[in-house]
Write an enzyme that holds these catalytic residues in place. Sequence first.
Site, PDB file in Angstrom:
ATOM      1  N   ARG A  49      -9.910   0.755   6.594  1.00 37.88           N
ATOM      2  CA  ARG A  49      -9.436   0.155   5.339  1.00 37.88           C
ATOM      3  C   ARG A  49     -10.507   0.223   4.254  1.00 37.88           C
ATOM      4  O   ARG A  49     -10.197   0.245   3.073  1.00 37.88           O
ATOM      5  CB  ARG A  49      -9.075  -1.326   5.553  1.00 37.88           C
ATOM      6  CG  ARG A  49      -7.887  -1.558   6.473  1.00 37.88           C
ATOM      7  CD  ARG A  49      -7.428  -3.004   6.352  1.00 37.88           C
ATOM      8  NE  ARG A  49      -6.597  -3.426   7.467  1.00 37.88           N
ATOM      9  CZ  ARG A  49      -5.288  -3.248   7.545  1.00 37.88           C
ATOM     10  NH1 ARG A  49      -4.662  -2.617   6.576  1.00 37.88           N
ATOM     11  NH2 ARG A  49      -4.593  -3.674   8.585  1.00 37.88           N
ATOM     12  N   ASP A  88      -4.756   1.429   6.954  1.00 36.15           N
ATOM     13  CA  ASP A  88      -5.466   1.414   8.229  1.00 36.15           C
ATOM     14  C   ASP A  88      -4.846   2.307   9.286  1.00 36.15           C
ATOM     15  O   ASP A  88      -3.670   2.666   9.230  1.00 36.15           O
ATOM     16  CB  ASP A  88      -5.457  -0.007   8.800  1.00 36.15           C
ATOM     17  CG  ASP A  88      -4.065  -0.404   9.311  1.00 36.15           C
ATOM     18  OD1 ASP A  88      -3.107  -0.355   8.505  1.00 36.15           O
ATOM     19  OD2 ASP A  88      -3.930  -0.716  10.509  1.00 36.15           O
ATOM     20  N   ASP A 138       0.826  -1.213   0.000  1.00 41.18           N
ATOM     21  CA  ASP A 138       0.000   0.000   0.000  1.00 41.18           C
ATOM     22  C   ASP A 138       0.855   1.256   0.000  1.00 41.18           C
ATOM     23  O   ASP A 138       0.610   2.183  -0.765  1.00 41.18           O
ATOM     24  CB  ASP A 138      -0.983  -0.010   1.191  1.00 41.18           C
ATOM     25  CG  ASP A 138      -0.319  -0.273   2.544  1.00 41.18           C
ATOM     26  OD1 ASP A 138       0.908  -0.497   2.598  1.00 41.18           O
ATOM     27  OD2 ASP A 138      -1.043  -0.264   3.564  1.00 41.18           O
ATOM     28  N   PHE A 174      -0.087  10.829   8.217  1.00 43.83           N
ATOM     29  CA  PHE A 174      -0.618   9.477   8.340  1.00 43.83           C
ATOM     30  C   PHE A 174      -1.953   9.389   7.614  1.00 43.83           C
ATOM     31  O   PHE A 174      -2.888  10.120   7.911  1.00 43.83           O
ATOM     32  CB  PHE A 174      -0.766   9.066   9.811  1.00 43.83           C
ATOM     33  CG  PHE A 174      -0.922   7.589   9.967  1.00 43.83           C
ATOM     34  CD1 PHE A 174       0.187   6.750   9.910  1.00 43.83           C
ATOM     35  CD2 PHE A 174      -2.171   7.020  10.132  1.00 43.83           C
ATOM     36  CE1 PHE A 174       0.048   5.370  10.011  1.00 43.83           C
ATOM     37  CE2 PHE A 174      -2.327   5.640  10.231  1.00 43.83           C
ATOM     38  CZ  PHE A 174      -1.204   4.821  10.175  1.00 43.83           C
ATOM     39  N   ASP A 200       7.121   3.518   3.253  1.00 43.61           N
ATOM     40  CA  ASP A 200       7.340   4.484   4.330  1.00 43.61           C
ATOM     41  C   ASP A 200       8.833   4.485   4.665  1.00 43.61           C
ATOM     42  O   ASP A 200       9.624   5.055   3.919  1.00 43.61           O
ATOM     43  CB  ASP A 200       6.438   4.051   5.497  1.00 43.61           C
ATOM     44  CG  ASP A 200       6.372   5.033   6.635  1.00 43.61           C
ATOM     45  OD1 ASP A 200       6.347   6.241   6.382  1.00 43.61           O
ATOM     46  OD2 ASP A 200       6.323   4.593   7.798  1.00 43.61           O
TER      47      ASP A 200
HETATM   48  P1  IMP Z   1       7.744   0.616   6.115  1.00 45.18           P
HETATM   49  O1  IMP Z   1       8.332  -0.707   6.449  1.00 45.18           O
HETATM   50  O2  IMP Z   1       8.096   1.641   7.180  1.00 45.18           O
HETATM   51  O3  IMP Z   1       8.027   1.123   4.744  1.00 45.18           O
HETATM   52  O4  IMP Z   1       6.202   0.472   6.358  1.00 45.18           O
HETATM   53  C1  IMP Z   1       5.308   0.116   5.420  1.00 45.18           C
HETATM   54  C2  IMP Z   1       4.001  -0.243   6.117  1.00 45.18           C
HETATM   55  O5  IMP Z   1       3.679   0.712   7.132  1.00 45.18           O
HETATM   56  C3  IMP Z   1       2.872  -0.162   5.136  1.00 45.18           C
HETATM   57  O6  IMP Z   1       2.672  -1.406   4.522  1.00 45.18           O
HETATM   58  C4  IMP Z   1       1.707   0.259   5.997  1.00 45.18           C
HETATM   59  O7  IMP Z   1       1.055  -0.883   6.521  1.00 45.18           O
HETATM   60  C5  IMP Z   1       2.301   1.029   7.136  1.00 45.18           C
HETATM   61  N1  IMP Z   1       2.162   2.506   6.970  1.00 45.18           N
HETATM   62  C6  IMP Z   1       3.131   3.404   6.757  1.00 45.18           C
HETATM   63  N2  IMP Z   1       2.646   4.653   6.648  1.00 45.18           N
HETATM   64  C7  IMP Z   1       1.313   4.540   6.779  1.00 45.18           C
HETATM   65  C8  IMP Z   1       0.228   5.494   6.742  1.00 45.18           C
HETATM   66  O8  IMP Z   1       0.371   6.712   6.554  1.00 45.18           O
HETATM   67  N3  IMP Z   1      -1.007   4.968   6.920  1.00 45.18           N
HETATM   68  C9  IMP Z   1      -1.252   3.641   7.131  1.00 45.18           C
HETATM   69  N4  IMP Z   1      -0.269   2.731   7.153  1.00 45.18           N
HETATM   70  C10 IMP Z   1       0.997   3.174   6.985  1.00 45.18           C
HETATM   71 MG    MG Z   2      -0.880  -1.061   8.008  1.00 43.80          MG
END
Ligand code: IMP
Ligand code: MG
Length: 185
Positions: free
Chosen positions: A165, A159, A99, A152, A102
């Site tokens: 969602r 979610d 999705d 966020f 981050d």
């Molecule tokens: P990463 O490992 O930090 O890149 O995190 C990715 C995961 O963090 C995504 O698959 C989301 O589930 C969650 N995530 C990161 N930012 C957001 C946001 O703004 N809203 C909801 N979920 C997020």
């Molecule tokens: Mg999530």
Amino acid sequence: MHQDIQSVLFQEDRIRTRVKELGVAMTRDLAGRDVVLLALLKGSVVFFADLLRAIDLQLKVDFAWVSSYGSATVSSGTVTLKVFPDEDFSGKTVVVVDDILDTGRTLASVVKKLREERKAADVRTAVLLDKAARRVVPLKADYVGFPVDDVFVVGYGLDYSDRYRNLPYIGVLRAGCYSATPESS
Ligand code: IMP
Ligand code: MG
């Protein structure tokens, strides 16, 4: 649910148009390959369902469930693999679909595992949203729907504490709707 949203960033029709464009690009780029589209649960399910129907190729789908969030909005820094395909992906092009990109920890660990342990011939990444300002692990997705600022967001699969969602659009939660809540994925 809708009253908890402070502002809508991407409306349904805009998302639909962009996902179709990504599908066209992937159809062009991945033609002739043995493609597996790998959805990262749970956040990518809505995007995944739309994206796979926008790709006009023979392909297979698979699912992995990986969690990196210690609390509802703050990444724990540790990626936990809850479910992962045990298949050998040699000879296959695996496109990991998430999705949002981050910190990059989730995608980086999944890509590494697919390359090193599952022997994928090629690994590509597709994300609906890219929050580049938050990147910790240097990683650029091959297919990106939209860049987003460091806010966020929820909806269209994304979610907060496993809720929102099912919003058909993507929006920013009102400040009052945040609280210290348990783990999400
Ligand atoms: P990463 O490992 O930090 O890149 O995190 C990715 C995961 O963090 C995504 O698959 C989301 O589930 C969650 N995530 C990161 N930012 C957001 C946001 O703004 N809203 C909801 N979920 C997020
Ligand atoms: Mg999530």
